[in-house]
Structure formats: structure tokens, C-alpha cells
Scaffold this motif. Structure first.
Motif, PDB file in Angstrom:
ATOM      1  N   LYS A 264      10.932   2.557   5.018  1.00  0.00           N
ATOM      2  CA  LYS A 264       9.765   2.526   5.896  1.00  0.00           C
ATOM      3  C   LYS A 264      10.032   1.587   7.069  1.00  0.00           C
ATOM      4  CE  LYS A 264       5.656  -0.109   5.690  1.00  0.00           C
ATOM      5  NZ  LYS A 264       4.365  -0.508   5.095  1.00  0.00           N
TER       6      LYS A 264
ATOM      7  N   ARG B 199       0.842  -1.216   0.000  1.00  0.00           N
ATOM      8  CA  ARG B 199       0.000   0.000   0.000  1.00  0.00           C
ATOM      9  C   ARG B 199       0.864   1.249   0.000  1.00  0.00           C
ATOM     10  NH1 ARG B 199      -3.285  -1.262   5.259  1.00  0.00           N
ATOM     11  NH2 ARG B 199      -1.167  -1.919   5.728  1.00  0.00           N
ATOM     12  N   PHE B 200       1.895   1.269   0.832  1.00  0.00           N
ATOM     13  CA  PHE B 200       2.749   2.457   0.936  1.00  0.00           C
ATOM     14  C   PHE B 200       3.614   2.634  -0.316  1.00  0.00           C
ATOM     15  CE2 PHE B 200       6.787   4.425   2.186  1.00  0.00           C
ATOM     16  CZ  PHE B 200       6.333   5.640   2.635  1.00  0.00           C
TER      17      PHE B 200
ATOM     18  N   ASP C 134      13.634 -10.740  -5.774  1.00  0.00           N
ATOM     19  CA  ASP C 134      13.861 -10.789  -4.339  1.00  0.00           C
ATOM     20  C   ASP C 134      14.983  -9.791  -4.044  1.00  0.00           C
ATOM     21  OD1 ASP C 134      14.524 -11.239  -1.720  1.00  0.00           O
ATOM     22  OD2 ASP C 134      14.669 -13.417  -1.894  1.00  0.00           O
ATOM     23  N   ALA C 135      14.605  -8.679  -3.457  1.00  0.00           N
ATOM     24  CA  ALA C 135      15.551  -7.572  -3.282  1.00  0.00           C
ATOM     25  C   ALA C 135      16.613  -7.850  -2.228  1.00  0.00           C
ATOM     26  CB  ALA C 135      14.796  -6.280  -2.966  1.00  0.00           C
TER      27      ALA C 135
ATOM     28  N   ASP D  72       9.286  -5.868  -6.762  1.00  0.00           N
ATOM     29  CA  ASP D  72       8.547  -6.621  -5.740  1.00  0.00           C
ATOM     30  C   ASP D  72       8.792  -8.108  -5.976  1.00  0.00           C
ATOM     31  OD1 ASP D  72       6.044  -5.669  -3.718  1.00  0.00           O
ATOM     32  OD2 ASP D  72       6.108  -7.821  -4.200  1.00  0.00           O
TER      33      ASP D  72
ATOM     34  N   GLY E 280       7.589  -3.598   5.008  1.00  0.00           N
ATOM     35  CA  GLY E 280       7.310  -3.388   6.417  1.00  0.00           C
ATOM     36  C   GLY E 280       7.144  -4.662   7.207  1.00  0.00           C
ATOM     37  N   ASN E 281       6.124  -5.421   6.852  1.00  0.00           N
ATOM     38  CA  ASN E 281       5.779  -6.592   7.657  1.00  0.00           C
ATOM     39  C   ASN E 281       6.932  -7.575   7.821  1.00  0.00           C
ATOM     40  OD1 ASN E 281       3.144  -5.904   8.367  1.00  0.00           O
ATOM     41  ND2 ASN E 281       2.340  -6.640   6.416  1.00  0.00           N
TER      42      ASN E 281
HETATM   43  P1  ATP Z   1       1.855  -1.783   3.211  1.00  0.00           P
HETATM   44  O1  ATP Z   1       1.342  -1.490   4.589  1.00  0.00           O
HETATM   45  O2  ATP Z   1       2.548  -0.630   2.570  1.00  0.00           O
HETATM   46  O3  ATP Z   1       0.866  -2.476   2.316  1.00  0.00           O
HETATM   47  P2  ATP Z   1       2.923  -4.044   4.323  1.00  0.00           P
HETATM   48  O4  ATP Z   1       3.856  -3.783   5.442  1.00  0.00           O
HETATM   49  O5  ATP Z   1       1.519  -4.419   4.660  1.00  0.00           O
HETATM   50  O6  ATP Z   1       2.995  -2.799   3.375  1.00  0.00           O
HETATM   51  P3  ATP Z   1       4.869  -5.679   3.400  1.00  0.00           P
HETATM   52  O7  ATP Z   1       4.809  -7.042   3.956  1.00  0.00           O
HETATM   53  O8  ATP Z   1       5.780  -4.687   3.992  1.00  0.00           O
HETATM   54  O9  ATP Z   1       3.438  -5.115   3.374  1.00  0.00           O
HETATM   55  O10 ATP Z   1       5.220  -5.791   1.881  1.00  0.00           O
HETATM   56  C1  ATP Z   1       5.275  -4.717   1.025  1.00  0.00           C
HETATM   57  C2  ATP Z   1       5.648  -5.313  -0.324  1.00  0.00           C
HETATM   58  O11 ATP Z   1       7.007  -5.730  -0.287  1.00  0.00           O
HETATM   59  C3  ATP Z   1       4.805  -6.541  -0.694  1.00  0.00           C
HETATM   60  O12 ATP Z   1       4.171  -6.336  -1.938  1.00  0.00           O
HETATM   61  C4  ATP Z   1       5.810  -7.664  -0.744  1.00  0.00           C
HETATM   62  O13 ATP Z   1       5.549  -8.592  -1.778  1.00  0.00           O
HETATM   63  C5  ATP Z   1       7.134  -6.938  -0.992  1.00  0.00           C
HETATM   64  N1  ATP Z   1       8.301  -7.677  -0.516  1.00  0.00           N
HETATM   65  C6  ATP Z   1       8.430  -8.364   0.645  1.00  0.00           C
HETATM   66  N2  ATP Z   1       9.637  -8.938   0.724  1.00  0.00           N
HETATM   67  C7  ATP Z   1      10.314  -8.610  -0.415  1.00  0.00           C
HETATM   68  C8  ATP Z   1      11.613  -8.897  -0.943  1.00  0.00           C
HETATM   69  N3  ATP Z   1      12.476  -9.662  -0.288  1.00  0.00           N
HETATM   70  N4  ATP Z   1      11.943  -8.389  -2.164  1.00  0.00           N
HETATM   71  C9  ATP Z   1      11.075  -7.618  -2.857  1.00  0.00           C
HETATM   72  N5  ATP Z   1       9.840  -7.309  -2.416  1.00  0.00           N
HETATM   73  C10 ATP Z   1       9.454  -7.793  -1.224  1.00  0.00           C
END
Ligand code: ATP
Length: 144
Positions: free
Chosen positions: A103, A16-17, A56-57, A36, A79-80
Motif C-alpha cells: 500500500k 484499517r486497510f 517490528d517488520a 503488527d 502507510g503513515n
Molecule cells: P490504515 O489507513 O490502513 O489504518 P494507516 O496508514 O492509518 O493505515 P499505518 O500507520 O500505516 O496506519 O499503520 C498500519 C499498521 O502498521 C499499524 O497498525 C501499525 O502499528 C503497523 N506498523 C507500523 N510500523 C510497523 C512496523 N515497523 N512493523 C510492523 N507493523 C508496523
């Protein structure tokens, strides 16, 4: 990389962010490289951003292949998965981008990012709570 130039911004994590941030920058004409790990998320942004990559970053080699080292501004919006977010931050710092925004979802997460050397740590809920307080104060002064 054809898009990698000074004006481009890489957004890692299109939740979302990161997703709304990337869309807003693109709407202003900025070349956004969206990254992503989730194929469905990447597909959702393929026609909105200049370039998208399912990556996969946390993998430094793949980050370099995407051209991250030639982009001077990087936003880490994971984030999560705090561990993934911290790993990505350390890899991006190692690659040596000049300006990094990241973030954080907790004070601990924010502290670790700061200790790593990330100058711009964003706490969306905290920052938005403060901003909303100002909006409410402005609304109150309209009637006082
Ligand atoms: P938001 O609140 O902004 O929706 P979130 O904290 O709920 O974010 P996150 O789990 O932080 O969601 O994931 C944000 C995005 O980062 C997701 O679309 C996820 O697929 C992506 N992501 C997670 N891990 C990696 C990674 N290792 N490489 C690239 N992207 C990733």
C-alpha cells in the motif's frame, strides 16, 4: 512453521486497510499470518487470523523467524510511516517472496515501491475513488 505453506498469506500492518484485508481473507478460509508492531492491534486479531505476531517488520531476522520466507504472498499495509513501509518492502524483497502487494499513501511512496521492484502497488483512496465513479455511473444509467 506449521502454517507456512503455499496457500498462506502474510499481512504486515493491521491498520484499517491491512486489518480488513486480513479479516476478509481469513473469512474465505485463507491461512493469514498477521504481523503488527503494536501489541494491542495484534491482540485484536489473535482470534480472527490463523497466526499473529507482534513484530517490528523492518527487522529481517525477526521476519525470517516468523516464517515469511515460506509464504509466497505478502501484503505490506503500512502507510503513515512511509519510511517503515519502504524498509519492510526492501527486506521482504531481499528475502525473496514471489508475490508482494504494498500500500502507498502518496505518488512518491508508490514510485519508490515501484523502483524497488514491487509489482502490485495499491493506492486505496485513489483506487476506491475510481471505483465509486463507476458505481455512480451505474446508478445514473438505472434512471436514464
Ligand atoms: P490504515 O489507513 O490502513 O489504518 P494507516 O496508514 O492509518 O493505515 P499505518 O500507520 O500505516 O496506519 O499503520 C498500519 C499498521 O502498521 C499499524 O497498525 C501499525 O502499528 C503497523 N506498523 C507500523 N510500523 C510497523 C512496523 N515497523 N512493523 C510492523 N507493523 C508496523
Amino acid at each position: 512453521h506449521p502454517l507456512a505453506r503455499d496457500g498462506a498469506v502474510a499481512v504486515i500492518g493491521l491498520g484499517r486497510f491491512g486489518g480488513s484485508l486480513a479479516t476478509e481473507l481469513a473469512a474465505y478460509g485463507v491461512d493469514v499470518i498477521g504481523i503488527d508492531i503494536d501489541e494491542a492491534v495484534v491482540a485484536q486479531y489473535s482470534d480472527k487470523l490463523a497466526f499473529v505476531s507482534r513484530t517490528d517488520a523492518t527487522d529481517e531476522t525477526v521476519l525470517r523467524q516468523v516464517g515469511i520466507e515460506e509464504v509466497s504472498r505478502v501484503v505490506i499495509a503500512i502507510g503513515n510511516d512511509v519510511e517503515a513501509g519502504i524498509l519492510v518492502a526492501s527486506k521482504v524483497l531481499k528475502i525473496g517472496n514471489q508475490h508482494i502487494w504494498a500500500k502507498a499513501v502518496s505518488q512518491t511512496h508508490a514510485d519508490i515501491l515501484g523502483q524497488l521492484g514491487i509489482d502490485n502497488v495499491i493506492r486505496p483512496e485513489n483506487d476506491m475513488g475510481r471505483r465509486t465513479a463507476h458505481l455512480i455511473r451505474g446508478h445514473m444509467s438505472d434512471f436514464m
